[in-house]
Design a protein around this motif. Structure first.
Motif, PDB file in Angstrom:
ATOM      1  N   THR A  24      22.747  37.929  41.328  1.00  0.00           N
ATOM      2  CA  THR A  24      22.469  39.254  41.899  1.00  0.00           C
ATOM      3  C   THR A  24      21.605  40.131  40.996  1.00  0.00           C
ATOM      4  O   THR A  24      21.550  41.345  41.166  1.00  0.00           O
ATOM      5  CB  THR A  24      23.765  40.030  42.252  1.00  0.00           C
ATOM      6  N   GLY A  25      20.930  39.536  40.033  1.00  0.00           N
ATOM      7  CA  GLY A  25      20.103  40.311  39.118  1.00  0.00           C
ATOM      8  C   GLY A  25      20.886  41.025  38.038  1.00  0.00           C
ATOM      9  O   GLY A  25      20.368  41.938  37.393  1.00  0.00           O
ATOM     10  N   ASP A  26      22.121  40.589  37.795  1.00  0.00           N
ATOM     11  CA  ASP A  26      22.999  41.266  36.838  1.00  0.00           C
ATOM     12  C   ASP A  26      23.402  40.316  35.718  1.00  0.00           C
ATOM     13  O   ASP A  26      24.003  39.266  35.987  1.00  0.00           O
ATOM     14  CB  ASP A  26      24.253  41.763  37.564  1.00  0.00           C
ATOM     15  N   PRO A  27      23.117  40.653  34.451  1.00  0.00           N
ATOM     16  CA  PRO A  27      23.445  39.752  33.342  1.00  0.00           C
ATOM     17  C   PRO A  27      24.930  39.428  33.235  1.00  0.00           C
ATOM     18  O   PRO A  27      25.297  38.275  32.948  1.00  0.00           O
ATOM     19  CB  PRO A  27      22.950  40.522  32.105  1.00  0.00           C
ATOM     20  N   ALA A  28      25.794  40.420  33.446  1.00  0.00           N
ATOM     21  CA  ALA A  28      27.234  40.164  33.337  1.00  0.00           C
ATOM     22  C   ALA A  28      27.695  39.175  34.401  1.00  0.00           C
ATOM     23  O   ALA A  28      28.522  38.290  34.139  1.00  0.00           O
ATOM     24  CB  ALA A  28      28.005  41.480  33.460  1.00  0.00           C
ATOM     25  N   THR A  29      27.159  39.321  35.614  1.00  0.00           N
ATOM     26  CA  THR A  29      27.486  38.376  36.680  1.00  0.00           C
ATOM     27  C   THR A  29      26.989  36.979  36.328  1.00  0.00           C
ATOM     28  O   THR A  29      27.683  35.977  36.561  1.00  0.00           O
ATOM     29  CB  THR A  29      26.867  38.838  38.006  1.00  0.00           C
ATOM     30  N   ALA A  30      25.799  36.899  35.759  1.00  0.00           N
ATOM     31  CA  ALA A  30      25.239  35.603  35.378  1.00  0.00           C
ATOM     32  C   ALA A  30      26.130  34.893  34.364  1.00  0.00           C
ATOM     33  O   ALA A  30      26.377  33.683  34.475  1.00  0.00           O
ATOM     34  CB  ALA A  30      23.832  35.787  34.807  1.00  0.00           C
ATOM     35  N   ILE A  31      26.636  35.622  33.398  1.00  0.00           N
ATOM     36  CA  ILE A  31      27.509  35.023  32.382  1.00  0.00           C
ATOM     37  C   ILE A  31      28.818  34.559  33.015  1.00  0.00           C
ATOM     38  O   ILE A  31      29.314  33.456  32.733  1.00  0.00           O
ATOM     39  CB  ILE A  31      27.786  36.031  31.258  1.00  0.00           C
ATOM     40  N   ARG A  32      29.376  35.366  33.901  1.00  0.00           N
ATOM     41  CA  ARG A  32      30.640  35.007  34.550  1.00  0.00           C
ATOM     42  C   ARG A  32      30.494  33.728  35.367  1.00  0.00           C
ATOM     43  O   ARG A  32      31.333  32.820  35.292  1.00  0.00           O
ATOM     44  CB  ARG A  32      31.110  36.152  35.448  1.00  0.00           C
ATOM     45  N   ILE A  33      29.407  33.629  36.143  1.00  0.00           N
ATOM     46  CA  ILE A  33      29.282  32.444  36.986  1.00  0.00           C
ATOM     47  C   ILE A  33      28.871  31.213  36.170  1.00  0.00           C
ATOM     48  O   ILE A  33      29.244  30.089  36.525  1.00  0.00           O
ATOM     49  CB  ILE A  33      28.315  32.676  38.167  1.00  0.00           C
ATOM     50  N   ALA A  34      28.160  31.425  35.073  1.00  0.00           N
ATOM     51  CA  ALA A  34      27.858  30.293  34.192  1.00  0.00           C
ATOM     52  C   ALA A  34      29.150  29.723  33.615  1.00  0.00           C
ATOM     53  O   ALA A  34      29.327  28.500  33.533  1.00  0.00           O
ATOM     54  CB  ALA A  34      26.912  30.730  33.074  1.00  0.00           C
ATOM     55  N   GLU A  35      30.058  30.604  33.253  1.00  0.00           N
ATOM     56  CA  GLU A  35      31.370  30.175  32.740  1.00  0.00           C
ATOM     57  C   GLU A  35      32.120  29.391  33.803  1.00  0.00           C
ATOM     58  O   GLU A  35      32.711  28.336  33.526  1.00  0.00           O
ATOM     59  CB  GLU A  35      32.178  31.398  32.317  1.00  0.00           C
ATOM     60  N   GLU A  36      32.095  29.862  35.040  1.00  0.00           N
ATOM     61  CA  GLU A  36      32.780  29.164  36.127  1.00  0.00           C
ATOM     62  C   GLU A  36      32.157  27.789  36.390  1.00  0.00           C
ATOM     63  O   GLU A  36      32.875  26.811  36.638  1.00  0.00           O
ATOM     64  CB  GLU A  36      32.719  30.009  37.400  1.00  0.00           C
TER      65      GLU A  36
END
Length: 404
Positions: free
Chosen positions: A79-91
């Motif tokens: 969604t263009g959000d770094p925090a979201t990117a990190i969370r989904i990379a972890e998942e």
């Protein structure tokens, strides 16, 4: 099977293979790869990019996969959000069993996922983000980058800009890592080639929030001979429209990063400026066996011509498949060893490799000019610039990276 399938899979089959160890959350006959990108934020680029990697996955799996194992990409929208990117990379790594991560578009997100990769010790192939920091000042053991970097593409444009009579230059770039890197690189490279140039104005509009009127007025007030532009997407369209209305581009050269890419050029329509020096991608005019086979397969599958994102997605998977084959394992250390000096010989844009010193690929870019041809925006008078020619030596590049 198309020519590109034969080329890709023939090259993979020629490399020695070993058994792949079992992964936490994947079937024994599947290799799971995680993918992260800004699909809802930047669909103009990321949708063709997704189609590109989907085509490569389909072709590789149709020919037997890697050592008999099918490749499965689990894709998520950041969604263009770094925090979201990190969370989904972890998942993707912890829950889905992804053996590596690829993707991202915006440089701030690419840098965030690169930091995640270092902390979690997982391979990350940054497909698109162009910030030099990804492989230089903030480079790490676990991150490699596919696309020609900001520095590389700025150097390609500087080479052409140096041939102009222009002495006074102004710049306009989005106010984040990518924009700052681009301006810094262009100024440095152009000054090397033309010590007489001077930079008289810099404009830094917020990304995707340009005030085109004030930006154009400030540039015009500085009376430059030429302009270096780094805006893209909607910001580019607004800048072109306002600049044209105010005659900013009249009798004034423009060198413009990425503007020749179909994703950004085609939306300009009949407002396409004439003669801008650009990096981009002219899909209809490239006549090589590998590109023709790719373009036909892509058009047959999706009913449209490929775009720059299509090439990036496709080449990303080619690189991943080559790394898995060379490594003979999904173990991260084996993959990292495989990535050093990894050669991809069968891409639509020609052969490229990943440098061991800074983890940058030598994939190049097309450099040409913008024009309206029969009422359609096109990139004309183009040449292919080999990325290797626009990089510092590996010894010099290694000095730009943090000590490991």
């Amino acid at each position: 099977m198309t020519m590109i399938r034969r080329t890709v899979l023939g090259a993979l089959a020629a490399l020695p293979l070993m058994g792949f160890g079992p992964q936490v959350a994947q079937a024994a006959d599947t290799i799971v790869i995680g993918e992260v990108n800004s699909y809802t934020r930047l669909p103009a680029f990321t949708e063709p990019y997704k189609k590109g990697w989907q085509l490569a996955i389909e072709q590789i799996n149709a020919a037997g996969g890697i050592d008999g194992k099918q490749l499965e990409v689990i894709s998520r929208d950041d969604t263009g959000d770094p925090a979201t990117a990190i969370r989904i990379a972890e998942e993707l790594v912890a829950k889905e069993g992804a053996v590596l991560i690829f993707g991202t578009f915006l440089s701030n997100i690419g840098l965030a996922v690169s930091d995640f990769a270092q902390q979690k010790q997982v391979l990350f192939l940054a497909s698109e983000p162009l910030s030099d920091a990804i492989v230089w000042s903030k480079g790490n053991k676990y991150t490699y980058r596919l696309r020609p970097s900001t520095h590389m593409q700025a150097a390609m444009l500087a080479e052409q800009a140096a041939k102009l009579d222009a002495v006074k230059w102004a710049t306009v770039a989005p106010n984040y890592a990518y924009g700052h890197d681009a301006v810094k690189a262009f100024k440095s490279e152009l000054s090397k080639l033309r010590p007489d140039v001077e930079f008289v104005e810099e404009q830094w509009p917020p990304v995707f929030k340009i005030d085109a009127g004030s930006t154009v007025r400030a540039l015009e007030a500085s009376k430059p001979d030429a302009i270096f532009n780094v805006t893209f997407g909607g910001d580019l369209a607004k800048f072109v429209r306002e600049g044209s209305l105010r005659f900013l581009f009249e009798d004034r050269a423009v060198a413009s990063l990425l503007t020749g890419e179909p994703e950004y050029l085609h939306p300009l329509g009949n407002e396409t400026p004439d003669g801008w020096i650009v990096t981009g991608y002219p899909p209809a005019d490239i006549d090589t066996d590998s590109h023709n086979a790719f373009a036909k397969a892509y058009t047959d599958k999706f009913g449209e011509a490929p775009k720059t994102g299509s090439i990036v997605g496709y080449n990303s998977v080619l690189a991943i498949a080559a790394a898995l084959t060379k490594a003979g394992s999904t173990d991260t250390e084996a993959l990292l060893a495989a990535m050093e000096g990894l050669e991809v010989t069968d891409s639509p844009t020609g052969p490229f490799m990943f440098r061991a010193a800074d983890h940058q690929s030598t994939m190049g870019a097309y450099v040409g000019k913008t024009a309206l041809v029969d009422g359609e925006p096109k990139m004309v008078d183009w040449t292919y610039a080999d990325g290797a020619a626009y990089l510092p030596s590996e010894e010099e590049a290694a000095k730009l990276r943090p000590a490991e």
